[in-house]
Design a protein around this motif. Structure first.
Motif, PDB file in Angstrom:
ATOM      1  N   CYS A  83       0.873  -1.091   0.171  1.00 20.36           N
ATOM      2  CA  CYS A  83       0.035  -0.189  -0.007  1.00 20.36           C
ATOM      3  C   CYS A  83       0.931   1.268  -0.017  1.00 20.36           C
ATOM      4  N   SER A  84       0.392   2.262  -0.941  1.00 18.89           N
ATOM      5  CA  SER A  84       1.438   3.559  -0.873  1.00 18.89           C
ATOM      6  C   SER A  84       0.975   4.315   0.088  1.00 18.89           C
ATOM      7  N   LEU A  85       1.881   5.017   0.733  1.00 22.10           N
ATOM      8  CA  LEU A  85       1.497   5.901   2.082  1.00 22.10           C
ATOM      9  C   LEU A  85       2.182   7.240   1.719  1.00 22.10           C
ATOM     10  N   ASP A  86       1.686   8.607   1.959  1.00 23.46           N
ATOM     11  CA  ASP A  86       2.336   9.655   1.579  1.00 23.46           C
ATOM     12  C   ASP A  86       2.453  10.397   2.729  1.00 23.46           C
ATOM     13  N   LEU A  87       3.760  10.637   3.389  1.00 24.63           N
ATOM     14  CA  LEU A  87       4.252  11.045   4.492  1.00 24.63           C
ATOM     15  C   LEU A  87       4.322  12.850   4.581  1.00 24.63           C
ATOM     16  N   ARG A  88       3.799  13.165   3.357  1.00 23.17           N
ATOM     17  CA  ARG A  88       3.750  14.708   3.716  1.00 23.17           C
ATOM     18  C   ARG A  88       2.516  15.123   4.326  1.00 23.17           C
ATOM     19  N   ASP A  89       1.754  14.104   4.632  1.00 21.02           N
ATOM     20  CA  ASP A  89       0.291  14.494   5.451  1.00 21.02           C
ATOM     21  C   ASP A  89       0.757  13.120   6.632  1.00 21.02           C
ATOM     22  N   PRO A  90       1.599  13.412   7.673  1.00 19.29           N
ATOM     23  CA  PRO A  90       1.852  12.459   8.470  1.00 19.29           C
ATOM     24  C   PRO A  90       0.639  11.664   9.419  1.00 19.29           C
ATOM     25  N   ASP A  91      -0.211  12.477   9.595  1.00 22.28           N
ATOM     26  CA  ASP A  91      -1.151  12.001  10.437  1.00 22.28           C
ATOM     27  C   ASP A  91      -2.090  11.463   9.652  1.00 22.28           C
ATOM     28  N   GLY A  92      -2.567  11.770   8.534  1.00 19.94           N
ATOM     29  CA  GLY A  92      -3.355  11.145   7.270  1.00 19.94           C
ATOM     30  C   GLY A  92      -2.667   9.544   7.144  1.00 19.94           C
ATOM     31  N   ARG A 114      11.118  16.335   0.463  1.00 18.69           N
ATOM     32  CA  ARG A 114      11.891  17.355   1.223  1.00 18.69           C
ATOM     33  C   ARG A 114      11.435  18.742   0.879  1.00 18.69           C
ATOM     34  N   ARG A 115      10.444  18.850  -0.266  1.00 20.15           N
ATOM     35  CA  ARG A 115      10.278  20.427  -0.623  1.00 20.15           C
ATOM     36  C   ARG A 115       9.118  20.618   0.021  1.00 20.15           C
ATOM     37  N   SER A 116       8.291  19.774   0.648  1.00 20.81           N
ATOM     38  CA  SER A 116       7.027  19.783   1.068  1.00 20.81           C
ATOM     39  C   SER A 116       7.051  20.645   2.268  1.00 20.81           C
ATOM     40  N   ALA A 117       6.091  21.370   2.840  1.00 20.98           N
ATOM     41  CA  ALA A 117       6.123  22.407   3.877  1.00 20.98           C
ATOM     42  C   ALA A 117       5.929  21.391   5.472  1.00 20.98           C
ATOM     43  N   SER A 118       5.512  19.931   4.903  1.00 19.75           N
ATOM     44  CA  SER A 118       5.397  18.965   6.109  1.00 19.75           C
ATOM     45  C   SER A 118       6.537  18.025   6.412  1.00 19.75           C
ATOM     46  N   TRP A 119       7.804  18.549   5.698  1.00 29.16           N
ATOM     47  CA  TRP A 119       9.160  17.782   5.927  1.00 29.16           C
ATOM     48  C   TRP A 119       9.532  18.035   7.455  1.00 29.16           C
ATOM     49  N   ALA A 120       9.176  19.256   8.141  1.00 29.99           N
ATOM     50  CA  ALA A 120       9.578  19.532   9.376  1.00 29.99           C
ATOM     51  C   ALA A 120       8.874  18.789  10.392  1.00 29.99           C
ATOM     52  N   LYS A 121       7.676  18.234   9.873  1.00 30.63           N
ATOM     53  CA  LYS A 121       6.925  17.368  10.938  1.00 30.63           C
ATOM     54  C   LYS A 121       7.252  15.863  10.777  1.00 30.63           C
ATOM     55  N   LEU A 122       8.215  15.506   9.905  1.00 31.13           N
ATOM     56  CA  LEU A 122       8.523  14.246   9.920  1.00 31.13           C
ATOM     57  C   LEU A 122       9.742  13.903  10.937  1.00 31.13           C
ATOM     58  N   THR A 123       9.269  13.578  12.130  1.00 30.09           N
ATOM     59  CA  THR A 123      10.109  13.304  13.118  1.00 30.09           C
ATOM     60  C   THR A 123      10.464  11.910  13.526  1.00 30.09           C
ATOM     61  N   ILE A 124      11.428  11.549  14.552  1.00 26.55           N
ATOM     62  CA  ILE A 124      11.663  10.242  14.973  1.00 26.55           C
ATOM     63  C   ILE A 124      10.373   9.676  15.314  1.00 26.55           C
ATOM     64  N   GLY A 125       9.639  10.552  16.099  1.00 28.09           N
ATOM     65  CA  GLY A 125       8.514  10.042  16.781  1.00 28.09           C
ATOM     66  C   GLY A 125       7.469   9.532  15.872  1.00 28.09           C
ATOM     67  N   VAL A 126       7.026  10.286  14.577  1.00 28.89           N
ATOM     68  CA  VAL A 126       6.230   9.950  13.576  1.00 28.89           C
ATOM     69  C   VAL A 126       6.509   8.554  13.015  1.00 28.89           C
ATOM     70  N   LEU A 127       7.787   8.337  12.441  1.00 28.74           N
ATOM     71  CA  LEU A 127       8.309   7.135  12.171  1.00 28.74           C
ATOM     72  C   LEU A 127       8.124   6.042  13.066  1.00 28.74           C
ATOM     73  N   ALA A 128       8.260   6.164  14.245  1.00 30.32           N
ATOM     74  CA  ALA A 128       8.128   5.383  15.175  1.00 30.32           C
ATOM     75  C   ALA A 128       6.699   4.946  15.441  1.00 30.32           C
ATOM     76  N   GLU A 129       5.561   5.801  15.115  1.00 31.34           N
ATOM     77  CA  GLU A 129       4.234   5.407  15.229  1.00 31.34           C
ATOM     78  C   GLU A 129       3.999   4.599  13.917  1.00 31.34           C
ATOM     79  N   LEU A 130       4.710   5.049  12.891  1.00 34.05           N
ATOM     80  CA  LEU A 130       4.449   4.473  11.519  1.00 34.05           C
ATOM     81  C   LEU A 130       4.814   3.108  11.673  1.00 34.05           C
ATOM     82  N   LEU A 131       6.024   2.711  12.115  1.00 40.41           N
ATOM     83  CA  LEU A 131       6.281   1.300  12.516  1.00 40.41           C
ATOM     84  C   LEU A 131       5.312   0.468  13.486  1.00 40.41           C
TER      85      LEU A 131
END
Length: 472
Positions: A83-92, A114-131
């Motif tokens: 399934c494709s996921l787009d982390l430019r919208d981390p919550d979604g 990296r050109r998206s405004a949501s790049w700064a929201k991509l933290t270790i915590g977000v990727l931990a939640e993704l895992l």
């Protein structure tokens, strides 16, 4: 037939369904075909593909290539529903991942920009939640130029969750030349990018052996109109360039081949796409053998992705059929991972229905059509074997021409790739414009009264080549 003790019938002789039927010869077929053509030559039934390959109306066993040119496309197990996921919208993306696992997704293809405004929201915590949300499923990253940075954040997230690196599955998918072709630039120089690639391969080999570091993606070229011959040629030349760079850093071909996979878009031509995936394995095996890699290290993991060029904004519901055909071709061709694009992707970010039907396409082909019960369904098919062989031969020759001209880096920098793709794209657009190549719901059987669905909010401003017929 004779009866047994239970009065059940039994056949005493060999059962042959063909015994009562005449066995026509090739000569019989030619006679009937010539009669039906009313004086035209049999050669008039031969057609030509975009790749310049001739397709005959009939194939026989004499068309089978030699055994040395055939290679079983063994997958080893059922394919992964990715399934494709787009982390430019981390919550979604996190919510979508949770739903996808419930619906049957077994892998995730995660994209970041990296050109998206949501790049700064991509933290270790977000990727931990993704895992956590993906429940241990393989994760394939699409970080484009910033893949090394994304990989570092990903591994930090895995450490935070307490996951052992050696248990992680998936790939970082670093592909600097593919990024350069698609985006036109890189955040680092090419030399620095190749050094980072070598570091990632060595790290994965030592710390995370089930994670692959590198990918060779032909998506940028297919979006620009590449034929299957060009697509495979670009892939081979790209990997040859990576192999040379990795070898300079002391990384052996055996290690390099263990940490790469290929991403191939699948289009609308069923048999050509099946042949393309099968030809990719033959060519990869040949290159690995040339590098001295043992048979156990030559396997090519293929991630088949629905081609964005096949999605239309007009009558988008027909994209459901296109996605089914693409997934079928991918599975029959031997793909290890498949990603079906939601039918409404061309209109912007897909909704819940689009994402769910994309996953269910895989579910139905597996659970109801049982496509994972046959290892290589087209093996022995005179037509598919011949098409696979011809495609492999043409792609290898195209690859050799690129290498003789200086390799893939030089091919990109000199503008040769743009020229080659410009010619093939013009040919394809002309075929669609003249209705030689039909696009259902667009150039054939259009609903003239249809109100085209409005475009939904895209997550970035990049234009998608989502309509073959108009280039809109």
């Amino acid at each position: 037939m004779a009866g047994n003790g239970f009065n059940a019938p039994k056949f005493d002789d060999e059962l042959s369904f063909a015994k009562a039927f005449l066995r026509p010869t090739l000569g019989n077929w030619r006679e009937e075909a010539q009669r039906a053509l009313h004086g035209q030559e049999l050669a008039s039934l031969t057609s030509s593909t975009h790749e310049g390959l001739d397709i005959k109306p009939l194939y026989t066993e004499v068309d089978l290539p030699t055994l040395s040119a055939r290679l079983p496309c063994r997958r080893g197990r059922t394919w992964e529903t990715c399934c494709s996921l787009d982390l430019r919208d981390p919550d979604g993306a996190l919510n979508e991942a949770t739903s996808a696992v419930i619906q049957g997704a077994t892998a995730f293809w995660v994209s970041v920009d990296r050109r998206s405004a949501s790049w700064a929201k991509l933290t270790i915590g977000v990727l931990a939640e993704l895992l956590e949300a993906t429940a241990g499923a393989p994760i394939y990253l699409d970080g484009r130029g910033i893949t090394p940075s994304l990989a570092a954040v990903f591994m930090a997230a895995a450490r935070r969750r307490g996951a052992a690196f050696e248990t992680l599955r998936g790939s970082f998918d670093y592909d600097p030349l593919g990024t350069l072709a698609g985006d036109g630039n890189l955040p680092w120089t090419l030399e620095s990018s190749f050094d980072l690639m070598a570091d990632m391969v060595r790290w994965c080999s030592k710390m995370a052996p089930m994670m692959r570091a590198v990918s060779v993606s032909t998506l940028p070229y297919v979006k620009a109109g590449a034929t299957s011959v060009q697509e495979l040629g670009f892939a081979l030349s790209t990997w040859a360039e990576y192999l040379r760079r990795l070898e300079k850093t002391g990384t052996s071909p055996d290690v390099s081949f263990r940490h790469v996979r290929i991403v191939l878009p699948v289009g609308r031509d069923l048999f050509m796409e099946i042949a393309k995936l099968r030809a990719a394995r033959i060519l990869w095996n040949r290159m690995a053998a040339s590098c001295g890699v043992g048979e156990n290290g030559r396997y090519l993991p293929i991630h088949a992705v629905g081609s964005p060029r096949c999605l239309t904004t007009r009558d988008p519901w027909v994209n459901l059929i296109r996605g089914t055909e693409q997934c079928y071709a991918a599975v029959v061709g031997g793909a290890d991972v498949t990603t079906v694009l939601p039918f409404d992707s061309a209109l912007g970010h897909p909704d819940d229905l689009g994402r769910r039907t994309a996953i269910n396409t895989n579910n139905i082909l597996r659970e109801e059509c049982h496509l994972d019960q046959v290892t290589d369904p087209t093996a022995g098919s005179y037509f598919v074997e011949k098409l696979t062989h011809d495609l492999a031969v043409e792609a290898w020759q195209y690859f050799q021409r690129i290498e003789m001209a200086g390799g893939m880096v030089n091919h990109l920098r000199s503008g040769a790739v743009v020229r080659d793709l410009g010619e093939s794209l013009h040919f394809k657009q002309r075929a669609i414009a003249t209705r030689e190549d039909a696009v259902t719901g667009v150039s054939t059987y259009p609903n003239l009264d249809e109100q085209t669905p409005p475009r939904k909010g895209a997550l970035d401003g990049r234009r998608q080549p989502d309509d073959e017929a108009t280039g809109i």
